[in-house]
Motif scaffolding. Structure first.
Motif, PDB file in Angstrom:
ATOM      1  N   LEU A 221      -1.396   4.592  20.775  1.00 57.83           N
ATOM      2  CA  LEU A 221      -1.498   3.251  21.348  1.00 57.83           C
ATOM      3  C   LEU A 221      -1.132   3.299  22.815  1.00 57.83           C
ATOM      4  O   LEU A 221      -0.179   3.986  23.205  1.00 57.83           O
ATOM      5  CB  LEU A 221      -0.523   2.297  20.648  1.00 57.83           C
ATOM      6  CG  LEU A 221      -0.963   1.468  19.443  1.00 57.83           C
ATOM      7  CD1 LEU A 221       0.185   0.576  19.006  1.00 57.83           C
ATOM      8  CD2 LEU A 221      -2.184   0.644  19.742  1.00 57.83           C
ATOM      9  N   ASN A 224      -0.371  -1.290  26.951  1.00 59.79           N
ATOM     10  CA  ASN A 224      -1.038  -2.599  26.977  1.00 59.79           C
ATOM     11  C   ASN A 224      -1.471  -3.027  25.575  1.00 59.79           C
ATOM     12  O   ASN A 224      -1.338  -4.203  25.202  1.00 59.79           O
ATOM     13  CB  ASN A 224      -2.247  -2.571  27.902  1.00 59.79           C
ATOM     14  CG  ASN A 224      -1.855  -2.557  29.371  1.00 59.79           C
ATOM     15  OD1 ASN A 224      -0.745  -2.947  29.726  1.00 59.79           O
ATOM     16  ND2 ASN A 224      -2.767  -2.098  30.230  1.00 59.79           N
ATOM     17  N   GLU A 225      -1.987  -2.081  24.797  1.00 60.45           N
ATOM     18  CA  GLU A 225      -2.395  -2.386  23.422  1.00 60.45           C
ATOM     19  C   GLU A 225      -1.192  -2.752  22.570  1.00 60.45           C
ATOM     20  O   GLU A 225      -1.253  -3.676  21.751  1.00 60.45           O
ATOM     21  CB  GLU A 225      -3.136  -1.193  22.814  1.00 60.45           C
ATOM     22  CG  GLU A 225      -4.512  -0.966  23.415  1.00 60.45           C
ATOM     23  CD  GLU A 225      -5.111   0.357  23.005  1.00 60.45           C
ATOM     24  OE1 GLU A 225      -6.345   0.515  23.116  1.00 60.45           O
ATOM     25  OE2 GLU A 225      -4.348   1.268  22.585  1.00 60.45           O
ATOM     26  N   LEU A 228      -0.122  -6.250  23.453  1.00 56.96           N
ATOM     27  CA  LEU A 228      -1.050  -7.231  22.887  1.00 56.96           C
ATOM     28  C   LEU A 228      -0.797  -7.421  21.393  1.00 56.96           C
ATOM     29  O   LEU A 228      -0.807  -8.560  20.894  1.00 56.96           O
ATOM     30  CB  LEU A 228      -2.489  -6.782  23.123  1.00 56.96           C
ATOM     31  CG  LEU A 228      -3.584  -7.670  22.519  1.00 56.96           C
ATOM     32  CD1 LEU A 228      -3.480  -9.095  23.062  1.00 56.96           C
ATOM     33  CD2 LEU A 228      -4.967  -7.089  22.820  1.00 56.96           C
ATOM     34  N   LEU A 229      -0.557  -6.328  20.658  1.00 52.13           N
ATOM     35  CA  LEU A 229      -0.255  -6.432  19.231  1.00 52.13           C
ATOM     36  C   LEU A 229       0.998  -7.250  18.994  1.00 52.13           C
ATOM     37  O   LEU A 229       1.041  -8.121  18.118  1.00 52.13           O
ATOM     38  CB  LEU A 229      -0.092  -5.043  18.625  1.00 52.13           C
ATOM     39  CG  LEU A 229      -1.333  -4.345  18.069  1.00 52.13           C
ATOM     40  CD1 LEU A 229      -0.965  -2.972  17.542  1.00 52.13           C
ATOM     41  CD2 LEU A 229      -1.980  -5.170  16.965  1.00 52.13           C
ATOM     42  N   SER A 232       0.385 -10.975  19.880  1.00 47.64           N
ATOM     43  CA  SER A 232      -0.493 -11.626  18.906  1.00 47.64           C
ATOM     44  C   SER A 232       0.232 -11.849  17.585  1.00 47.64           C
ATOM     45  O   SER A 232       0.104 -12.915  16.965  1.00 47.64           O
ATOM     46  CB  SER A 232      -1.743 -10.775  18.676  1.00 47.64           C
ATOM     47  OG  SER A 232      -2.467 -10.609  19.874  1.00 47.64           O
ATOM     48  N   LYS A 289      -8.709 -11.465  20.035  1.00 48.91           N
ATOM     49  CA  LYS A 289      -8.067 -10.273  20.602  1.00 48.91           C
ATOM     50  C   LYS A 289      -7.624  -9.319  19.498  1.00 48.91           C
ATOM     51  O   LYS A 289      -7.795  -8.100  19.597  1.00 48.91           O
ATOM     52  CB  LYS A 289      -6.873 -10.684  21.464  1.00 48.91           C
ATOM     53  CG  LYS A 289      -7.243 -11.390  22.755  1.00 48.91           C
ATOM     54  CD  LYS A 289      -5.993 -11.853  23.495  1.00 48.91           C
ATOM     55  CE  LYS A 289      -6.361 -12.620  24.755  1.00 48.91           C
ATOM     56  NZ  LYS A 289      -5.134 -13.135  25.457  1.00 48.91           N
ATOM     57  N   ARG A 292     -10.680  -7.559  17.930  1.00 53.26           N
ATOM     58  CA  ARG A 292     -11.223  -6.511  18.807  1.00 53.26           C
ATOM     59  C   ARG A 292     -10.316  -5.283  18.800  1.00 53.26           C
ATOM     60  O   ARG A 292     -10.796  -4.144  18.716  1.00 53.26           O
ATOM     61  CB  ARG A 292     -11.379  -7.052  20.236  1.00 53.26           C
ATOM     62  CG  ARG A 292     -12.533  -8.028  20.398  1.00 53.26           C
ATOM     63  CD  ARG A 292     -12.537  -8.631  21.791  1.00 53.26           C
ATOM     64  NE  ARG A 292     -13.633  -9.589  21.972  1.00 53.26           N
ATOM     65  CZ  ARG A 292     -13.737 -10.405  23.007  1.00 53.26           C
ATOM     66  NH1 ARG A 292     -12.806 -10.389  23.961  1.00 53.26           N
ATOM     67  NH2 ARG A 292     -14.758 -11.236  23.103  1.00 53.26           N
ATOM     68  N   LEU A 293      -9.023  -5.508  18.914  1.00 59.49           N
ATOM     69  CA  LEU A 293      -8.086  -4.385  18.944  1.00 59.49           C
ATOM     70  C   LEU A 293      -8.070  -3.652  17.606  1.00 59.49           C
ATOM     71  O   LEU A 293      -8.004  -2.420  17.555  1.00 59.49           O
ATOM     72  CB  LEU A 293      -6.684  -4.883  19.298  1.00 59.49           C
ATOM     73  CG  LEU A 293      -5.620  -3.799  19.516  1.00 59.49           C
ATOM     74  CD1 LEU A 293      -6.083  -2.800  20.575  1.00 59.49           C
ATOM     75  CD2 LEU A 293      -4.295  -4.436  19.940  1.00 59.49           C
ATOM     76  N   ASN A 294      -8.158  -4.411  16.528  1.00 55.13           N
ATOM     77  CA  ASN A 294      -8.242  -3.802  15.199  1.00 55.13           C
ATOM     78  C   ASN A 294      -9.450  -2.882  15.107  1.00 55.13           C
ATOM     79  O   ASN A 294      -9.359  -1.750  14.604  1.00 55.13           O
ATOM     80  CB  ASN A 294      -8.313  -4.903  14.137  1.00 55.13           C
ATOM     81  CG  ASN A 294      -8.707  -4.392  12.764  1.00 55.13           C
ATOM     82  OD1 ASN A 294      -9.891  -4.248  12.463  1.00 55.13           O
ATOM     83  ND2 ASN A 294      -7.729  -4.127  11.911  1.00 55.13           N
ATOM     84  N   ILE A 296     -11.052  -1.373  17.579  1.00 62.38           N
ATOM     85  CA  ILE A 296     -10.844  -0.199  18.440  1.00 62.38           C
ATOM     86  C   ILE A 296      -9.929   0.811  17.773  1.00 62.38           C
ATOM     87  O   ILE A 296     -10.227   2.010  17.704  1.00 62.38           O
ATOM     88  CB  ILE A 296     -10.243  -0.636  19.798  1.00 62.38           C
ATOM     89  CG1 ILE A 296     -11.274  -1.415  20.612  1.00 62.38           C
ATOM     90  CG2 ILE A 296      -9.750   0.583  20.585  1.00 62.38           C
ATOM     91  CD1 ILE A 296     -10.713  -2.067  21.859  1.00 62.38           C
ATOM     92  N   LEU A 297      -8.815   0.332  17.227  1.00 60.90           N
ATOM     93  CA  LEU A 297      -7.824   1.237  16.644  1.00 60.90           C
ATOM     94  C   LEU A 297      -8.346   1.901  15.372  1.00 60.90           C
ATOM     95  O   LEU A 297      -8.086   3.088  15.134  1.00 60.90           O
ATOM     96  CB  LEU A 297      -6.527   0.483  16.367  1.00 60.90           C
ATOM     97  CG  LEU A 297      -5.800  -0.026  17.620  1.00 60.90           C
ATOM     98  CD1 LEU A 297      -4.553  -0.808  17.232  1.00 60.90           C
ATOM     99  CD2 LEU A 297      -5.428   1.125  18.539  1.00 60.90           C
TER     100      LEU A 297
END
Length: 365
Positions: A221, A224-225, A228-229, A232, A289, A292-294, A296-297
């Motif tokens: 990670l 920044n990610e 954000l997690l 959120s 958000k 999208r992050l989910n 990507i990860l």
């Protein structure tokens, strides 16, 4: 056992948690852990009062196992018992669990021995519960045996990941595959808490970590990610805690009838836009958000977990196919012909045997 004493103790706890949240919703992370810790203490006193056989083990699972209890979240328990002793402990455990309900605790529970756990470990939800389980009281060796059984099960990082990804896909379909539902479900909708937990479950299985910050240390990670997690999750937690206060019960659907009051509890005020519109806008932005992050990860996990995996000195999995490590595998070790089919059966997430490997298998000696 003084039922009234424990009932009053629990009522005071619930009232104080709600009061503290209404004063400052930003304390939500402390409050969900505080409720978990206080329930730990409450269960300890009740367990000791019933003089439960010391050979048993009381285990927290689900959100309770993660120390994440919102105001009206269920308290999920697993009671581990020595093998083949269900009848011996049934009466005492029934009295204990009935007492918990009489106190006012909404308890989900299962009583299992290790053989039961082994019989059910193929169920992904059971495996997930055991993964994030936390020993509360009782026989530590029984808990460790259960944890060892989980590690020795047929679940691998690959099959667990594939199972979780499929589970998430099916869950998203139930909500039209969009975060923009008019009455979103805080847990199950795309961009909800389950999307964050799915990343956490896969990370815990693959990296053996408990905190998202550990993934930053491992370089998986970015900072920044991670930020954000955390932001959120904090927002979704605040909405969920407020929803429980407004609904006066466990609830995850942000229904129209609750939206205005939730906005008020969270401090939104009418301006150029009315408060409820501001609140729902922030929810949709947060959910987008997270979704999208989910994505990507999970793609990064897929590259790490699925694309290349060393099985042994003879075989690897590459992009979903089992491949030989060199051209002499089958000539030097004829038993590899049997082994490769056993590997296909064991790793049921693979697509099959690679073309080059099949060519080598078909060559005449």
């Amino acid at each position: 056992m003084q039922l009234k004493t424990f009932r009053n103790r629990y009522k005071v706890l619930q009232a104080s948690l709600a009061e503290d949240f209404l004063k400052n919703p930003d304390l939500v992370a402390d409050l969900v852990q505080k409720r978990s810790d206080e329930i730990d203490a409450l269960l300890n006193d009740i367990w000791q009062g019933f003089e439960i056989n010391e050979a048993l083990c009381l285990v927290a699972v689900g959100g309770y196992g993660r120390r994440e209890l919102h105001l009206h979240s269920d308290i999920d328990l697993l009671i581990l018992i020595p093998d083949s002793t269900h009848d011996r402990h049934q009466q005492s455990l029934s009295k204990f669990l009935t007492f918990l309900w009489d106190v006012g605790l909404e308890v989900g529970h299962a009583t299992r021995d290790i053989a039961d756990c082994m019989a059910n470990i193929g169920d992904l939800s059971v495996a997930t519960n055991l993964l994030e389980s936390r020993r509360l009281l009782g026989q530590a060796s029984l808990f460790l045996e259960m944890k060892l059984m989980l590690k020795m099960s047929d679940w691998s990082s690959q099959s667990f990941f594939v199972g979780k990804r499929k589970e998430q896909h099916n869950r998203h379909l139930n909500y039209s595959n969009t975060a923009y539902n008019l009455e979103p479900n805080l847990k199950e909708s795309p961009g909800g808490l389950r999307d964050i937990q799915t990343v956490a479950w896969v990370a815990k299985w693959y990296f053996d970590v408990n905190l998202f910050s550990d993934l930053v240390d491992k370089g998986f990670l970015t900072q920044n990610e991670y930020d954000l997690l955390v932001q959120s999750q904090s927002f979704l937690w605040k909405v969920r805690f407020a929803l429980h206060i407004v609904a006066k019960r466990r609830e995850d659907r942000v229904a129209f009838q609750y939206q205005r009051e939730i906005a008020s509890v969270l401090g939104y005020q009418n301006g150029e836009r009315i408060a409820v519109e501001q609140f729902m806008r922030d929810y949709y932005q947060s959910a987008t958000k997270v979704a999208r992050l989910n994505d990507i990860l999970l793609q990064l996990f897929e590259q790490s977990v699925l694309h290349v995996q060393n099985l042994n000195t003879r075989f690897i999995i590459s992009h979903g196919y089992i491949c030989m490590t060199n051209d002499t595998v089958f000539t030097k070790q004829p038993s590899a012909f049997i082994e490769i089919f056993l590997l296909v059966a064991k790793h049921n997430y693979v697509r099959g045997i690679s073309a080059e490997t099949l060519r080598q298998m078909q060559k005449k000696p």
